[in-house]
Design a protein around this motif. Structure first.
Motif, PDB file in Angstrom:
ATOM      1  N   PRO A  47       0.851  -1.168   0.105  1.00 10.39           N
ATOM      2  CA  PRO A  47      -0.152   0.169   0.118  1.00 10.39           C
ATOM      3  C   PRO A  47       0.963   1.207   0.152  1.00 10.39           C
ATOM      4  N   TYR A  48       2.080   1.303   0.538  1.00 12.69           N
ATOM      5  CA  TYR A  48       2.728   2.587   0.490  1.00 12.69           C
ATOM      6  C   TYR A  48       3.722   2.547  -0.746  1.00 12.69           C
ATOM      7  N   SER A  49       3.839   1.485  -1.443  1.00 13.64           N
ATOM      8  CA  SER A  49       4.189   1.643  -2.841  1.00 13.64           C
ATOM      9  C   SER A  49       3.059   2.303  -3.587  1.00 13.64           C
ATOM     10  N   ILE A  50       1.889   1.839  -3.562  1.00 15.38           N
ATOM     11  CA  ILE A  50       0.677   2.560  -4.133  1.00 15.38           C
ATOM     12  C   ILE A  50       0.795   4.074  -3.889  1.00 15.38           C
ATOM     13  N   ALA A  51       0.847   4.297  -2.747  1.00 20.61           N
ATOM     14  CA  ALA A  51       0.732   5.713  -2.225  1.00 20.61           C
ATOM     15  C   ALA A  51       2.019   6.569  -2.677  1.00 20.61           C
ATOM     16  N   MET A  52       3.170   6.013  -2.912  1.00 13.79           N
ATOM     17  CA  MET A  52       4.240   6.533  -3.446  1.00 13.79           C
ATOM     18  C   MET A  52       4.158   6.938  -4.773  1.00 13.79           C
ATOM     19  N   THR A  53       3.504   5.828  -5.782  1.00 15.66           N
ATOM     20  CA  THR A  53       3.370   5.961  -7.089  1.00 15.66           C
ATOM     21  C   THR A  53       2.378   7.194  -7.356  1.00 15.66           C
ATOM     22  N   ILE A  54       1.245   7.365  -6.295  1.00 12.51           N
ATOM     23  CA  ILE A  54       0.363   8.308  -6.692  1.00 12.51           C
ATOM     24  C   ILE A  54       0.875   9.609  -6.328  1.00 12.51           C
ATOM     25  N   LEU A  55       1.819   9.879  -5.308  1.00  9.40           N
ATOM     26  CA  LEU A  55       2.434  11.154  -4.918  1.00  9.40           C
ATOM     27  C   LEU A  55       3.405  11.623  -5.964  1.00  9.40           C
ATOM     28  N   LYS A  56       4.021  10.547  -6.536  1.00  8.82           N
ATOM     29  CA  LYS A  56       5.240  11.013  -7.437  1.00  8.82           C
ATOM     30  C   LYS A  56       4.403  11.186  -8.735  1.00  8.82           C
ATOM     31  N   GLU A  57       3.398  10.543  -9.142  1.00  2.00           N
ATOM     32  CA  GLU A  57       2.725  10.930 -10.644  1.00  2.00           C
ATOM     33  C   GLU A  57       1.533  12.047 -10.554  1.00  2.00           C
ATOM     34  N   ALA A  58       0.942  12.117  -9.566  1.00  6.01           N
ATOM     35  CA  ALA A  58      -0.086  12.983  -9.274  1.00  6.01           C
ATOM     36  C   ALA A  58      -0.435  13.395  -7.921  1.00  6.01           C
ATOM     37  N   PRO A  59       0.400  14.317  -7.409  1.00  3.79           N
ATOM     38  CA  PRO A  59       0.630  14.831  -5.877  1.00  3.79           C
ATOM     39  C   PRO A  59      -0.768  15.323  -5.595  1.00  3.79           C
ATOM     40  N   ASP A  60      -1.359  16.166  -6.454  1.00  8.81           N
ATOM     41  CA  ASP A  60      -2.609  16.825  -6.406  1.00  8.81           C
ATOM     42  C   ASP A  60      -3.712  16.040  -5.762  1.00  8.81           C
ATOM     43  N   LEU A  61      -3.568  14.532  -6.157  1.00  8.97           N
ATOM     44  CA  LEU A  61      -4.659  13.546  -5.815  1.00  8.97           C
ATOM     45  C   LEU A  61      -4.775  13.332  -4.395  1.00  8.97           C
ATOM     46  N   ALA A  62      -3.879  13.294  -3.663  1.00  4.82           N
ATOM     47  CA  ALA A  62      -3.685  13.241  -2.179  1.00  4.82           C
ATOM     48  C   ALA A  62      -4.672  14.325  -1.629  1.00  4.82           C
ATOM     49  N   LYS A  63      -5.027  15.300  -2.309  1.00  2.00           N
ATOM     50  CA  LYS A  63      -5.743  16.226  -1.569  1.00  2.00           C
ATOM     51  C   LYS A  63      -7.219  16.084  -1.718  1.00  2.00           C
ATOM     52  N   LYS A  64      -7.349  15.085  -2.629  1.00  5.89           N
ATOM     53  CA  LYS A  64      -9.046  14.986  -2.909  1.00  5.89           C
ATOM     54  C   LYS A  64      -9.616  13.560  -2.075  1.00  5.89           C
ATOM     55  N   ASP A  65     -10.781  13.176  -2.531  1.00  4.49           N
ATOM     56  CA  ASP A  65     -11.230  12.199  -1.690  1.00  4.49           C
ATOM     57  C   ASP A  65     -10.727  10.718  -2.262  1.00  4.49           C
ATOM     58  N   LEU A  66      -9.478  10.475  -1.957  1.00  2.00           N
ATOM     59  CA  LEU A  66      -8.639   9.310  -2.260  1.00  2.00           C
ATOM     60  C   LEU A  66      -8.259   8.713  -1.056  1.00  2.00           C
ATOM     61  N   LYS A  67      -8.412   7.557  -0.895  1.00  3.71           N
ATOM     62  CA  LYS A  67      -8.109   6.553  -0.001  1.00  3.71           C
ATOM     63  C   LYS A  67      -7.618   5.488  -0.136  1.00  3.71           C
ATOM     64  N   ILE A  68      -6.666   4.629   0.510  1.00  2.61           N
ATOM     65  CA  ILE A  68      -6.181   3.514   0.271  1.00  2.61           C
ATOM     66  C   ILE A  68      -6.454   2.540   1.493  1.00  2.61           C
ATOM     67  N   LEU A  69      -7.074   1.563   1.454  1.00  2.00           N
ATOM     68  CA  LEU A  69      -7.463   0.589   2.473  1.00  2.00           C
ATOM     69  C   LEU A  69      -6.342  -0.733   2.343  1.00  2.00           C
ATOM     70  N   ALA A  70      -5.727  -0.700   3.499  1.00  2.00           N
ATOM     71  CA  ALA A  70      -4.690  -1.851   3.577  1.00  2.00           C
ATOM     72  C   ALA A  70      -5.006  -2.957   4.577  1.00  2.00           C
TER      73      ALA A  70
END
Length: 293
Positions: free
Chosen positions: A120-143
């Motif tokens: 899950p942290y690799s998923i989060a890293m990929t999102i932050l690397k490619e589209a950091p703005d999405l972390a401020k949206k309604d996006l969540k990772i359940l692990a």
């Protein structure tokens, strides 16, 4: 302390593991089972495997049942394992999520069988690397994972030694802080990563509390522990909790069962996409919520 597991005791272990977690134990696993469960016998000061199994089945001790299942599962993982899935996340899934979030929707990703948290942290890293703005949206990772011990490690977000495998210098610089622990470098993931992931204990074999749907599910190198019937039931449940057109990622040696294949289409290497047959999926979903498929 008993020096061997009798055939009768091993058969009981196989039955309990199957009933409680869908785990399949072949006869070739006797030595592994003996080694791992011997620790539980010593911890409880129980003299034999038969006595331990009697205790397990009659005491209604839920904590010890968790310890039993934890002892039988293997928690091997590393960051960006089977990297083609993270490439696919970057090129295909993230652009889809961006459009969905821009339209006011929400995005949900499930790491099912997350082990120590690297996936899950690799998923989060990929999102932050490619589209950091999405972390401020309604996006969540359940692990989720069945083992409470690995979840403690995952929640700590601290990795040392072989647990850091897969992290490049670039990733470490961007997402980690370093410290020394017992003479080794310990890497702690930064808060912006930890805030994206919610860890929960969950037995995939039992009822699921989640009510919403997921855009993508990573369930890799997990179903290899299950028999064909249990795998098929799990795949159908995944289809029911995925959005139409949602993605399912499996491990390199895993494939969809024949009965679940009609619910998905192939989207890449061990990557599958749910078909948009709403009638088929709605029926599967209704059954999945009851844990019957």
């Amino acid at each position: 302390m008993a020096s061997a597991i009798s055939d009768r005791a091993f058969a009981r272990i196989v039955a309990i593991a199957s009933r409680e977690a869908g785990i399949v134990l072949a006869q070739s696993k006797v030595s592994m089972v003996k080694s791992r469960l011997s620790r539980r016998l010593r911890a409880l000061n129980i003299p034999s495997f038969d006595a331990y199994l009697d205790f397990l089945e009659t005491s209604n001790d839920k904590q010890e049942m968790e310890n039993f299942i934890s002892a039988l599962t293997t928690n091997v993982s590393h960051f960006f394992r089977e990297n083609h899935h993270f490439d696919y996340l970057s090129t295909t899934i993230i652009p889809h999520l961006r459009k969905k979030l821009a339209a006011g929707g929400k995005a949900r990703i499930w790491s099912a069988g997350c082990s120590n948290g690297q996936e899950p942290y690799s998923i989060a890293m990929t999102i932050l690397k490619e589209a950091p703005d999405l972390a401020k949206k309604d996006l969540k990772i359940l692990a989720t994972d069945i083992d409470p011990e690995v979840l403690v490690r995952a929640k700590s977000a601290q990795y040392i030694g072989s647990l850091t495998t897969g992290l490049s210098d670039e990733i470490i610089k961007a997402f980690c802080t370093s410290s020394e622990q017992d003479g080794e470098i310990a890497l702690t993931l930064k808060p912006e990563l930890r805030n994206m992931v919610a860890f929960r204990q969950l037995n995939l074999h039992a009822e699921w509390p989640m009510k919403g749907k997921f855009d993508a599910i990573f369930c890799r190198n997990v179903v290899i522990y299950f028999d064909e019937e249990t795998q098929a039931r799990l795949f159908r449940r995944f289809a029911g909790i995925l959005e139409p057109g949602g993605w399912l990622m499996l491990g390199h040696s895993e494939r969809l069962s024949e009965s679940a294949a009609p619910l998905f289409e192939n989207a890449g290497v061990t990557t599958y996409k749910t078909k948009s047959n709403t009638l088929l999926l709605s029926t599967t979903e209704a059954q999945a919520q009851k844990g019957t498929v």
